[in-house]
Design a protein around this motif. Structure first.
Motif, PDB file in Angstrom:
ATOM      1  N   ASN A   1      24.070   0.136 -45.794  1.00 27.94           N
ATOM      2  CA  ASN A   1      25.407  -0.323 -45.411  1.00 27.94           C
ATOM      3  C   ASN A   1      25.870   0.486 -44.207  1.00 27.94           C
ATOM      4  N   PRO A   2      25.764  -0.046 -42.994  1.00 26.27           N
ATOM      5  CA  PRO A   2      26.125   0.737 -41.807  1.00 26.27           C
ATOM      6  C   PRO A   2      27.626   0.969 -41.674  1.00 26.27           C
ATOM      7  N   LEU A   3      28.434   0.250 -42.447  1.00 28.07           N
ATOM      8  CA  LEU A   3      29.884   0.425 -42.377  1.00 28.07           C
ATOM      9  C   LEU A   3      30.390   1.512 -43.309  1.00 28.07           C
ATOM     10  N   ASP A   4      29.522   2.019 -44.162  1.00 28.81           N
ATOM     11  CA  ASP A   4      29.903   3.085 -45.085  1.00 28.81           C
ATOM     12  C   ASP A   4      29.622   4.425 -44.420  1.00 28.81           C
TER      13      ASP A   4
ATOM     14  N   LEU B   1      26.131   7.896 -44.085  1.00 29.47           N
ATOM     15  CA  LEU B   1      25.423   8.217 -42.853  1.00 29.47           C
ATOM     16  C   LEU B   1      25.032   9.687 -42.826  1.00 29.47           C
ATOM     17  N   ASP B   2      23.859   9.946 -42.267  1.00 30.79           N
ATOM     18  CA  ASP B   2      23.342  11.309 -42.157  1.00 30.79           C
ATOM     19  C   ASP B   2      22.945  11.542 -40.700  1.00 30.79           C
ATOM     20  N   LEU B   3      23.616  12.479 -40.045  1.00 34.36           N
ATOM     21  CA  LEU B   3      23.322  12.758 -38.649  1.00 34.36           C
ATOM     22  C   LEU B   3      21.918  13.318 -38.450  1.00 34.36           C
ATOM     23  N   MET B   4      21.310  13.824 -39.510  1.00 33.48           N
ATOM     24  CA  MET B   4      19.935  14.302 -39.389  1.00 33.48           C
ATOM     25  C   MET B   4      18.958  13.147 -39.170  1.00 33.48           C
ATOM     26  N   ASP B   5      19.376  11.941 -39.512  1.00 32.89           N
ATOM     27  CA  ASP B   5      18.534  10.756 -39.303  1.00 32.89           C
ATOM     28  C   ASP B   5      18.910  10.008 -38.028  1.00 32.89           C
ATOM     29  N   ALA B   6      19.694  10.601 -37.163  1.00 28.95           N
ATOM     30  CA  ALA B   6      20.130   9.929 -35.946  1.00 28.95           C
ATOM     31  C   ALA B   6      18.983   9.800 -34.951  1.00 28.95           C
ATOM     32  N   ARG B   7      18.978   8.662 -34.246  1.00 25.24           N
ATOM     33  CA  ARG B   7      18.049   8.386 -33.140  1.00 25.24           C
ATOM     34  C   ARG B   7      16.595   8.453 -33.586  1.00 25.24           C
ATOM     35  N   LEU B   8      16.326   7.990 -34.808  1.00 21.93           N
ATOM     36  CA  LEU B   8      14.945   7.894 -35.278  1.00 21.93           C
ATOM     37  C   LEU B   8      14.293   6.646 -34.699  1.00 21.93           C
ATOM     38  N   PRO B   9      13.034   6.724 -34.298  1.00 22.53           N
ATOM     39  CA  PRO B   9      12.354   5.548 -33.755  1.00 22.53           C
ATOM     40  C   PRO B   9      12.004   4.558 -34.867  1.00 22.53           C
ATOM     41  N   PRO B  10      11.530   3.359 -34.515  1.00 23.92           N
ATOM     42  CA  PRO B  10      11.099   2.394 -35.536  1.00 23.92           C
ATOM     43  C   PRO B  10      10.001   2.959 -36.424  1.00 23.92           C
TER      44      PRO B  10
ATOM     45  N   LEU C   1      13.624  -0.540 -38.104  1.00 27.79           N
ATOM     46  CA  LEU C   1      13.844  -0.657 -36.664  1.00 27.79           C
ATOM     47  C   LEU C   1      14.473   0.595 -36.069  1.00 27.79           C
ATOM     48  N   GLY C   2      14.453   1.691 -36.804  1.00 29.49           N
ATOM     49  CA  GLY C   2      15.007   2.942 -36.307  1.00 29.49           C
ATOM     50  C   GLY C   2      16.491   3.074 -36.600  1.00 29.49           C
ATOM     51  N   THR C   3      17.106   4.107 -36.040  1.00 27.80           N
ATOM     52  CA  THR C   3      18.526   4.383 -36.237  1.00 27.80           C
ATOM     53  C   THR C   3      19.194   4.621 -34.891  1.00 27.80           C
ATOM     54  N   ASP C   4      20.539   4.576 -34.896  1.00 29.18           N
ATOM     55  CA  ASP C   4      21.282   4.832 -33.670  1.00 29.18           C
ATOM     56  C   ASP C   4      21.747   6.278 -33.623  1.00 29.18           C
ATOM     57  N   ASP C   5      22.689   6.579 -32.738  1.00 27.88           N
ATOM     58  CA  ASP C   5      23.119   7.966 -32.557  1.00 27.88           C
ATOM     59  C   ASP C   5      23.920   8.498 -33.737  1.00 27.88           C
ATOM     60  N   GLN C   6      24.405   7.629 -34.626  1.00 32.64           N
ATOM     61  CA  GLN C   6      25.151   8.068 -35.795  1.00 32.64           C
ATOM     62  C   GLN C   6      24.330   8.043 -37.080  1.00 32.64           C
ATOM     63  N   GLY C   7      23.068   7.686 -36.966  1.00 28.55           N
ATOM     64  CA  GLY C   7      22.210   7.605 -38.138  1.00 28.55           C
ATOM     65  C   GLY C   7      22.279   6.281 -38.866  1.00 28.55           C
ATOM     66  N   ARG C   8      22.870   5.265 -38.251  1.00 31.71           N
ATOM     67  CA  ARG C   8      22.939   3.945 -38.874  1.00 31.71           C
ATOM     68  C   ARG C   8      21.615   3.213 -38.721  1.00 31.71           C
TER      69      ARG C   8
ATOM     70  N   TRP D   1      15.144   1.407 -28.592  1.00 31.85           N
ATOM     71  CA  TRP D   1      15.345   0.489 -29.720  1.00 31.85           C
ATOM     72  C   TRP D   1      16.823   0.303 -30.062  1.00 31.85           C
ATOM     73  N   ILE D   2      17.672   1.228 -29.652  1.00 32.77           N
ATOM     74  CA  ILE D   2      19.089   1.139 -30.008  1.00 32.77           C
ATOM     75  C   ILE D   2      19.756  -0.036 -29.301  1.00 32.77           C
ATOM     76  N   THR D   3      19.289  -0.379 -28.109  1.00 35.96           N
ATOM     77  CA  THR D   3      19.888  -1.485 -27.361  1.00 35.96           C
ATOM     78  C   THR D   3      18.981  -2.701 -27.238  1.00 35.96           C
ATOM     79  N   ILE D   4      17.657  -2.503 -27.294  1.00 37.28           N
ATOM     80  CA  ILE D   4      16.733  -3.632 -27.117  1.00 37.28           C
ATOM     81  C   ILE D   4      16.823  -4.598 -28.289  1.00 37.28           C
ATOM     82  N   PHE D   5      16.824  -4.109 -29.513  1.00 33.29           N
ATOM     83  CA  PHE D   5      16.841  -4.998 -30.676  1.00 33.29           C
ATOM     84  C   PHE D   5      18.137  -5.810 -30.781  1.00 33.29           C
ATOM     85  N   PRO D   6      19.334  -5.216 -30.580  1.00 31.44           N
ATOM     86  CA  PRO D   6      20.533  -6.058 -30.551  1.00 31.44           C
ATOM     87  C   PRO D   6      20.502  -7.098 -29.434  1.00 31.44           C
TER      88      PRO D   6
END
Length: 314
Positions: free
Chosen positions: A58-61, A65-74, A86-93, A282-287
């Protein structure tokens, strides 16, 4: 003495049977592009509408979110995790979950904007074409003024005015302002199209006969003229859905779209832009790919529907 035989009357086929025997269904069955576009559009709608049940996270919760998982690749790349396909963004979503929820918001805004545009445009087009005179001239001059400005500029202006008037508005009002801003730039096409068709239909014999027997103009427009001008409107609405979704994504990309707490595809692309050249593509290509897929499938459906409803191409 034999009993008199009773005549057998054939039952009239239902609406579904008439549709399956019609030219539109025949054209659809023989168009691989239309079938493929329909399958893709349905899959996108299912994943968007079923996001609360199909999304792995749930990306809205914010609490999850865990910042340790931020910017993980696919997951298939080094350092990737199977939990984030598909990886995570800068907030760990989770990108996959964010795409499902973002597509849900984009589709809702696009469909609602088209619905409002159709109601306004068809109503004004019927009134303009049937009444004529000064009413027709006034409505058409308004359409000319609207067409003289870029649609995205008008949407930006209306959205900015709405946010200035209601700076502390909650998400529902923010969505309403966004839908209205897109709708007020899209009704012109429907009004001009319906006006042209109404100018032709009001000279038909069935309209003249309805006038002779005393049918009111409002009833003539609603019961007789409107059903005969909905074909072009349906084609326009199908194509306009993709345009409305792209407009919403553009406004969100510019920071004046949906609230940051409810990210859409445009918001996700804007967030990923800051990391595109630092390796986190991946943060911008997939959207962006999801946005292109939805818009392309809807446009292909609109192109097929335009050809299927054109009697000159049958």
């Amino acid at each position: 003495m034999s009993a008199p035989s009773t005549p057998v009357t054939a039952e009239a086929p239902g609406a579904l049977a008439r549709f399956l025997d019609g030219d539109v269904w025949f054209s659809f069955k023989n168009s691989p592009v239309a079938i493929g576009a329909t399958v893709v559009a349905i899959l996108c709608a299912v994943f968007a509408l079923g996001a609360p049940w199909l999304a792995p996270h749930n990306p809205l919760d914010l609490a999850s979110l865990d910042l340790m998982d931020a910017r993980l690749p696919p997951a298939w790349m080094p350092d990737g995790k199977a939990a984030y396909l598909l990886g995570t963004d800068d907030q760990g979503r989770d990108i996959l979950s964010a795409l499902m929820y973002g597509s849900r918001i984009s589709l809702f805004v696009g469909l609602a904007s088209v619905l409002v545009s159709v109601v306004i445009g068809v109503g004004l087009g019927l009134l303009s074409g049937y009444v004529g005179g000064r009413v027709d001239s006034f409505i058409m001059r308004v359409c000319d003024v609207m067409l003289s400005f870029p649609s995205i500029l008008i949407a930006l202006l209306i959205d900015g005015v709405g946010r200035a008037m209601f700076p502390n508005a909650h998400d529902t009002l923010a969505f309403t302002v966004l839908i209205i801003s897109i709708s007020l730039t899209g009704w012109v096409q429907y009004a001009r199209t319906v006006r042209g068709s109404t100018l032709v239909e009001r000279q038909r014999e069935y309209v003249q006969a309805a006038r002779v027997i005393g049918v009111s103009p409002a009833r003539i427009m609603r019961r007789h003229v409107l059903p005969n001008v909905l074909g072009p409107v349906l084609v326009l609405a199908t194509i306009h859905i993709a345009t409305a979704i792209i407009t919403e994504a553009t406004l969100s990309f510019l920071g004046v779209g949906v609230p940051p707490t409810s990210p859409s595809l445009g918001t996700l692309i804007r967030v990923g832009q800051d990391f595109l050249f630092s390796g986190e593509w991946w943060i911008t290509i997939f959207p962006g790919l999801v946005l292109v897929t939805i818009a392309l499938s809807v446009n292909l459906l609109g192109d097929w529907l335009r050809d299927a409803l054109n009697p000159r191409l049958r």
